[in-house]
Scaffold this motif. Structure first.
Motif, PDB file in Angstrom:
ATOM      1  N   PRO A   1     -31.195  18.090 -26.595  1.00 19.37           N
ATOM      2  CA  PRO A   1     -30.501  17.988 -25.308  1.00 19.37           C
ATOM      3  C   PRO A   1     -30.147  19.364 -24.780  1.00 19.37           C
ATOM      4  O   PRO A   1     -29.847  20.279 -25.553  1.00 19.37           O
ATOM      5  CB  PRO A   1     -29.243  17.168 -25.653  1.00 19.37           C
ATOM      6  CG  PRO A   1     -29.041  17.373 -27.112  1.00 19.37           C
ATOM      7  CD  PRO A   1     -30.408  17.531 -27.703  1.00 19.37           C
ATOM      8  N   PRO A   2     -30.198  19.566 -23.473  1.00 20.86           N
ATOM      9  CA  PRO A   2     -29.906  20.895 -22.924  1.00 20.86           C
ATOM     10  C   PRO A   2     -28.427  21.233 -23.029  1.00 20.86           C
ATOM     11  O   PRO A   2     -27.565  20.344 -23.062  1.00 20.86           O
ATOM     12  CB  PRO A   2     -30.358  20.777 -21.462  1.00 20.86           C
ATOM     13  CG  PRO A   2     -30.223  19.317 -21.148  1.00 20.86           C
ATOM     14  CD  PRO A   2     -30.539  18.583 -22.422  1.00 20.86           C
ATOM     15  N   LEU A   3     -28.147  22.517 -23.071  1.00 25.22           N
ATOM     16  CA  LEU A   3     -26.768  22.994 -23.036  1.00 25.22           C
ATOM     17  C   LEU A   3     -26.364  23.040 -21.568  1.00 25.22           C
ATOM     18  O   LEU A   3     -26.520  24.051 -20.892  1.00 25.22           O
ATOM     19  CB  LEU A   3     -26.675  24.374 -23.690  1.00 25.22           C
ATOM     20  CG  LEU A   3     -25.276  24.900 -24.034  1.00 25.22           C
ATOM     21  CD1 LEU A   3     -24.584  23.982 -25.025  1.00 25.22           C
ATOM     22  CD2 LEU A   3     -25.362  26.298 -24.590  1.00 25.22           C
ATOM     23  N   ARG A   4     -25.846  21.924 -21.070  1.00 23.62           N
ATOM     24  CA  ARG A   4     -25.621  21.740 -19.638  1.00 23.62           C
ATOM     25  C   ARG A   4     -24.334  20.974 -19.395  1.00 23.62           C
ATOM     26  O   ARG A   4     -24.046  19.993 -20.075  1.00 23.62           O
ATOM     27  CB  ARG A   4     -26.811  20.981 -19.028  1.00 23.62           C
ATOM     28  CG  ARG A   4     -26.661  20.626 -17.569  1.00 23.62           C
ATOM     29  CD  ARG A   4     -27.902  19.914 -17.058  1.00 23.62           C
ATOM     30  NE  ARG A   4     -28.151  18.669 -17.782  1.00 23.62           N
ATOM     31  CZ  ARG A   4     -29.142  17.826 -17.506  1.00 23.62           C
ATOM     32  NH1 ARG A   4     -30.004  18.122 -16.546  1.00 23.62           N
ATOM     33  NH2 ARG A   4     -29.289  16.714 -18.200  1.00 23.62           N
ATOM     34  N   ILE A   5     -23.558  21.450 -18.420  1.00 26.98           N
ATOM     35  CA  ILE A   5     -22.337  20.762 -17.996  1.00 26.98           C
ATOM     36  C   ILE A   5     -22.622  20.159 -16.632  1.00 26.98           C
ATOM     37  O   ILE A   5     -22.888  20.873 -15.660  1.00 26.98           O
ATOM     38  CB  ILE A   5     -21.143  21.727 -17.923  1.00 26.98           C
ATOM     39  CG1 ILE A   5     -20.964  22.457 -19.262  1.00 26.98           C
ATOM     40  CG2 ILE A   5     -19.878  20.974 -17.567  1.00 26.98           C
ATOM     41  CD1 ILE A   5     -19.887  23.516 -19.233  1.00 26.98           C
ATOM     42  N   ARG A   6     -22.560  18.839 -16.529  1.00 31.48           N
ATOM     43  CA  ARG A   6     -23.000  18.140 -15.328  1.00 31.48           C
ATOM     44  C   ARG A   6     -21.821  17.654 -14.492  1.00 31.48           C
ATOM     45  O   ARG A   6     -20.711  17.456 -14.990  1.00 31.48           O
ATOM     46  CB  ARG A   6     -23.868  16.934 -15.702  1.00 31.48           C
ATOM     47  CG  ARG A   6     -25.043  17.269 -16.593  1.00 31.48           C
ATOM     48  CD  ARG A   6     -25.793  16.029 -17.019  1.00 31.48           C
ATOM     49  NE  ARG A   6     -26.452  15.380 -15.894  1.00 31.48           N
ATOM     50  CZ  ARG A   6     -27.082  14.207 -15.992  1.00 31.48           C
ATOM     51  NH1 ARG A   6     -27.116  13.571 -17.157  1.00 31.48           N
ATOM     52  NH2 ARG A   6     -27.672  13.686 -14.936  1.00 31.48           N
ATOM     53  N   PHE A   7     -22.105  17.472 -13.192  1.00 36.79           N
ATOM     54  CA  PHE A   7     -21.222  16.791 -12.249  1.00 36.79           C
ATOM     55  C   PHE A   7     -19.865  17.459 -12.089  1.00 36.79           C
ATOM     56  O   PHE A   7     -18.850  16.807 -11.854  1.00 36.79           O
ATOM     57  CB  PHE A   7     -21.015  15.323 -12.651  1.00 36.79           C
ATOM     58  CG  PHE A   7     -22.287  14.581 -12.940  1.00 36.79           C
ATOM     59  CD1 PHE A   7     -23.424  14.804 -12.191  1.00 36.79           C
ATOM     60  CD2 PHE A   7     -22.343  13.655 -13.976  1.00 36.79           C
ATOM     61  CE1 PHE A   7     -24.608  14.117 -12.463  1.00 36.79           C
ATOM     62  CE2 PHE A   7     -23.511  12.965 -14.255  1.00 36.79           C
ATOM     63  CZ  PHE A   7     -24.650  13.198 -13.488  1.00 36.79           C
TER      64      PHE A   7
END
Length: 502
Positions: free
Chosen positions: A472-478
């Motif tokens: 899974p990507p190292l990403r902070i969404r929304f």
């Protein structure tokens, strides 16, 4: 880069194992087996100029034998104070200088034949390359272990014997018993990989029409047999359920067998700033990496993991090589208790806080996750209605479950950012955690889709080296746009401060 004189000063040259030519020959035969078979088939045609062609495969094998023997006599390596030098080639001579500081990973691979001869293939890997810095096919096992120790100690170990004795007495960080490996097979889907590979092999070997015809004939025969029994719909449903149960059990059995072959005798050992993993039932793989080369950490917990109280701990490393190479070190704990994974993480990265203080995402973001599944449901329902009429609308019954799953997933999603680490978590049915040190972040990217611009939100993506395609990507969404930009600016300042110190 160290000079050749510094690497090779006052060091004798070493050869490969005397049986190395045999393993080189077998490797080349695997590569040329198709052309050799083609020559063998063509050679059986006794017509004119092809009269003696049946001896062409034998001549090809003899050429490969000569090449393998010449490689043994022309391959030399020398271990110096600062690195390793490798000489190879007969007509075109090559000299490769490999400083110890450039070697990030040492892989020792033993197939069944390797174990019979007590030898190993050694690969010295560096960051970013698709090929190893050096590939020694093959060395004696004692010679291979000594080379691994020298690389680990950077060629300067005045008390090597004492260090080796301490390493042997030091207990492993993790050792998997046979029962634990069986449990790993039960929670994994490796059996599906075997099934898919077998189906693909059959599809490639036999004509497509023959395979499709055989499947159709088998299905019609099964339906005809069931119809002859005059079973009701409940009996048919029970028979289908029984067939599905047997299929799942066979897949789980294959998963257990594959797990035993790959992870039997799994041991994770920490020795002088390096982590070493050894595993395998038939073929043994021993690979090591320095903790400072680890770029990101990934914890996975599926529903079956939770039933057994287990998790998996994986890593991304800044080491080259193919993504699907089974010899690449990606798993520090294929399966372990949840507490054991947390303790391993805290032990190996003591400067990080684990578990961190999580910040939840806005709960209203659940409908963003739900909206992504709606078009696919409508598309499938339309296709089924086209073929089966109103019965295709039953697919829309999946939408309430999708909405419920989206709400639960949004409630679980979160992130944690401080001066040392960035961590995100996601999933619900299958949960995952991903974290990295701030120093290991390669790039920051603010992403905004048209829907984000309309709603005033954004996603912050952080790239690290060595990330796997399936991770899974190292990403902070929304996030609200202002919060996402402020977080990007704060991380950017931290990265700039780290680089100024370097």
């Amino acid at each position: 880069m160290s000079s050749p004189d510094a690497i090779a000063a006052e060091a004798p040259e070493h050869r490969l194992h005397p049986w190395s030519w045999l393993f080189v020959l077998l490797q080349q035969l695997r590569q040329f087996v198709v052309p050799l078979l083609a020559l063998l088939i063509a050679g059986r045609r006794d017509n004119g100029p092809w009269e003696y062609a049946e001896y062409a495969p034998l001549a090809g094998v003899l050429v490969l034998v000569v090449v393998s023997i010449l490689q043994y006599f022309t391959y030399r390596y020398r271990i110096g104070r600062d690195g390793i030098s490798v000489r190879s080639g007969l007509l075109q001579r090559n000299l490769r200088q490999i400083p110890f500081a450039r070697i990030h990973n040492v892989v020792l691979h033993q197939s069944v034949l390797h174990r019979v001869f007590n030898v190993a293939e050694v690969r010295l890997e560096a960051a970013g390359g698709q090929k190893p810095e050096a590939q020694m096919r093959v060395l004696g096992m004692d010679q291979a272990l000594e080379l691994e120790r020298l690389v680990r100690d950077r060629g300067a170990a005045p008390a090597a014997a004492d260090a080796e004795t301490q390493a042997a007495a030091k207990p492993p960080l993790l050792a998997l018993s046979t029962v634990e490996v069986v449990r790993l097979g039960l929670v994994s889907n490796r059996g599906m990989i075997v099934f898919a590979a077998g189906f693909g092999l059959v599809w490639q070997v036999f004509p497509e029409k023959a395979v499709a015809g055989l499947l159709q004939e088998w299905f019609r025969g099964a339906m005809g047999y069931a119809g002859g029994l005059h079973l009701g719909w409940m009996a048919m449903a029970a028979a289908g359920l029984a067939f599905a149960t047997v299929f799942v059990l066979v897949l789980r059995l294959l998963s257990v067998v594959l797990a035993l072959v790959q992870y039997h005798g799994f041991r994770l050992v920490e020795d002088q700033r390096r982590l070493t993993v050894e595993r395998g039932l038939l073929a043994r793989i021993r690979t090591s990496v320095a903790p400072r080369r680890i770029q990101a950490w990934h914890i996975e917990e599926t529903l079956l993991h939770r039933w057994f109280g287990r998790r998996a701990l994986r890593i991304d490393t800044a080491v080259g090589g193919q993504e699907n190479d089974p010899r690449k070190l990606r798993e520090l704990a294929p399966i372990a208790r949840s507490e054991t994974c947390d303790e391993l993480l805290r032990h190996l990265v003591p400067q990080l806080e684990w578990p961190p203080q999580w910040h939840a995402l806005p709960r209203r973001s659940w409908w963003r996750l739900f909206a992504g599944s709606v078009p696919w449901n409508l598309l499938v329902a339309a296709a089924l209605c086209w073929n089966f009429g109103p019965w295709g609308l039953l697919v829309l019954a999946w939408l309430p479950w999708s909405a419920y799953a989206a709400r639960r997933q949004a409630g679980w999603m979160g992130y944690a950012v401080d001066a040392r680490q960035v961590a995100v978590r996601g999933g619900w049915w299958s949960r995952w955690w991903r974290l990295a040190e701030v120093d290991k972040i390669q790039a920051l990217r603010l992403q905004r889709t048209p829907l984000d611009r309309w709603l005033g939100t954004a996603s912050l993506l952080m790239d690290t080296a060595g990330a796997g395609a399936m991770s899974p990507p190292l990403r902070i969404r929304f996030l609200p746009e202002a919060e996402a930009r402020e977080l990007q600016a704060r991380l950017g300042r931290l990265l700039a401060q780290r680089r100024l110190r370097w």
